[in-house]
Scaffold this active site. Sequence first.
Site, PDB file in Angstrom:
ATOM      1  N   HIS A   1       0.826  -1.228   0.000  1.00  0.00           N
ATOM      2  CA  HIS A   1       0.000   0.000   0.000  1.00  0.00           C
ATOM      3  C   HIS A   1       0.854   1.270   0.000  1.00  0.00           C
ATOM      4  O   HIS A   1       0.321   2.365  -0.196  1.00  0.00           O
ATOM      5  CB  HIS A   1      -0.919   0.041   1.224  1.00  0.00           C
TER       6      HIS A   1
ATOM      7  N   ASP B   1      -2.551 -10.470  -2.576  1.00  0.00           N
ATOM      8  CA  ASP B   1      -3.133 -10.114  -1.285  1.00  0.00           C
ATOM      9  C   ASP B   1      -4.628  -9.813  -1.498  1.00  0.00           C
ATOM     10  O   ASP B   1      -5.036  -9.455  -2.604  1.00  0.00           O
ATOM     11  CB  ASP B   1      -2.406  -8.864  -0.770  1.00  0.00           C
TER      12      ASP B   1
ATOM     13  N   HIS C   1      -6.173  -7.281  -0.542  1.00  0.00           N
ATOM     14  CA  HIS C   1      -6.359  -5.849  -0.790  1.00  0.00           C
ATOM     15  C   HIS C   1      -5.566  -5.394  -2.009  1.00  0.00           C
ATOM     16  O   HIS C   1      -4.436  -5.836  -2.213  1.00  0.00           O
ATOM     17  CB  HIS C   1      -5.920  -5.056   0.438  1.00  0.00           C
TER      18      HIS C   1
ATOM     19  N   ASP D   1      -4.364 -12.998   3.318  1.00  0.00           N
ATOM     20  CA  ASP D   1      -5.631 -12.549   3.916  1.00  0.00           C
ATOM     21  C   ASP D   1      -6.827 -12.883   3.011  1.00  0.00           C
ATOM     22  O   ASP D   1      -7.957 -12.479   3.288  1.00  0.00           O
ATOM     23  CB  ASP D   1      -5.592 -11.057   4.297  1.00  0.00           C
TER      24      ASP D   1
HETATM   25  C1  6XA Z   1      -7.909  -1.361   7.159  1.00  0.00           C
HETATM   26  C2  6XA Z   1      -7.460  -2.661   6.570  1.00  0.00           C
HETATM   27  C3  6XA Z   1      -6.052  -2.600   6.119  1.00  0.00           C
HETATM   28  C4  6XA Z   1      -5.700  -3.827   5.351  1.00  0.00           C
HETATM   29  C5  6XA Z   1      -4.235  -3.955   5.190  1.00  0.00           C
HETATM   30  C6  6XA Z   1      -3.848  -5.115   4.348  1.00  0.00           C
HETATM   31  N1  6XA Z   1      -7.201  -0.968   8.282  1.00  0.00           N
HETATM   32  N2  6XA Z   1      -3.390  -4.864   3.155  1.00  0.00           N
HETATM   33  O1  6XA Z   1      -3.927  -6.271   4.675  1.00  0.00           O
HETATM   34  O2  6XA Z   1      -2.980  -5.811   2.336  1.00  0.00           O
HETATM   35 ZN    ZN Z   2      -4.203  -7.299   2.672  1.00  0.00          ZN
END
Ligand code: 6XA
Ligand code: ZN
Length: 348
Positions: free
Chosen positions: A163, A199, A201, A288
């Site tokens: 991110h 991932d 996200h 995840d």
């Molecule tokens: C909101 C969720 C953040 C997800 C982070 C993540 N706080 N990114 O796993 O791949």
């Molecule tokens: Zn993630």
Amino acid sequence: MLIFHNEKHELHHGKLEMFRGELVPCFEVPDRVNHVLRELQARSLGPIEIPPSFPADALTRVHSRRYVEFLAGAWDEWLALDPGNAQRDAIPSFWPIRTFRCDVLPANFQARLGLFSYDAGTPLTAGTWAAARAGVDCALGAAKAVVGGARAAFALTRPPGHHAGADFFGGYCFLNNAAIAAQWLRDAGVERVAVLDIDYHHGNGTQAIFYKRPDVFFASVHGDPRTEYPFYLGYADERGEGEGVGFNLNVPLPRGTAFAAWREAMAQALRGISAFGAKALVVSLGVDTFAKDPVAGFGLQSADYLRIGEDLAAAGLPTVFVFEGGYAVDEIGVNAVNVLEGFRERAG
Ligand code: 6XA
Ligand code: ZN
């Protein structure tokens, strides 16, 4: 498979994050990596090494100098504001969205913290910089091993990276390990590099870093940003910009997607990577996507991760795995190592 472990990862240990309207204990905890490490040791996936340190200019090939300088000194600035801050993590609460100036660096620390971030879920702690910086060395150690002829290598590190953009942190990420590894591969002479982000996200930071470039192809399979974090990027119509048009591929999937559909989406991403003619692959490996993950919404089961590893090996590319998300802490080791084992079995 060569494995590079970040021995400083525990120095980054956030206390609280903003989640659904309240401050809750951080999901991104040191135990995540410790579980993967134990599973790697138990299943003898390969030698586990501490990477050498790589020169800092690898960071500024991807991140802006003013961002890197800010991150490196942020904790000291936070402490200088109030010695009591030693007990509190720094969490941003102001952001210069649209119509605000981003070219001027404010003198106020909280204002700069917001300038260089995009959410309140990513606490900056006393050891964040040391841990993130050592994580980059893991990613570069893995990239170097692959350039040296290894079929694959794994960077086991946290905080994660995908991110983080050229000049911002968020989503538990500070330095973009996968992007730095991809750029390092380019600088080492690899003509075309692909980053595949699996991932849950969307890897908004990695996408943004390479969005205008034809030499690094970014592909991502992730939760639909209409409903899923990071919300504001990751749609299928984002194909790249300028010279980079055609070198970005997003495959968003609805919350609740199970393995059969997910696997077909990854096959689509791999077809894009193959058509691009990639000479090396960097995998942003988040687990995840697991059905029991507390912050995500796909339905993958532990055995599915073996199949993912096999499918990735079938792409036939020298592969750098970089650890990203995954918060079902008890299962995270089995799931991540299943990918690596499936890869090893198929790659031979
Ligand atoms: C909101 C969720 C953040 C997800 C982070 C993540 N706080 N990114 O796993 O791949
Ligand atoms: Zn993630």
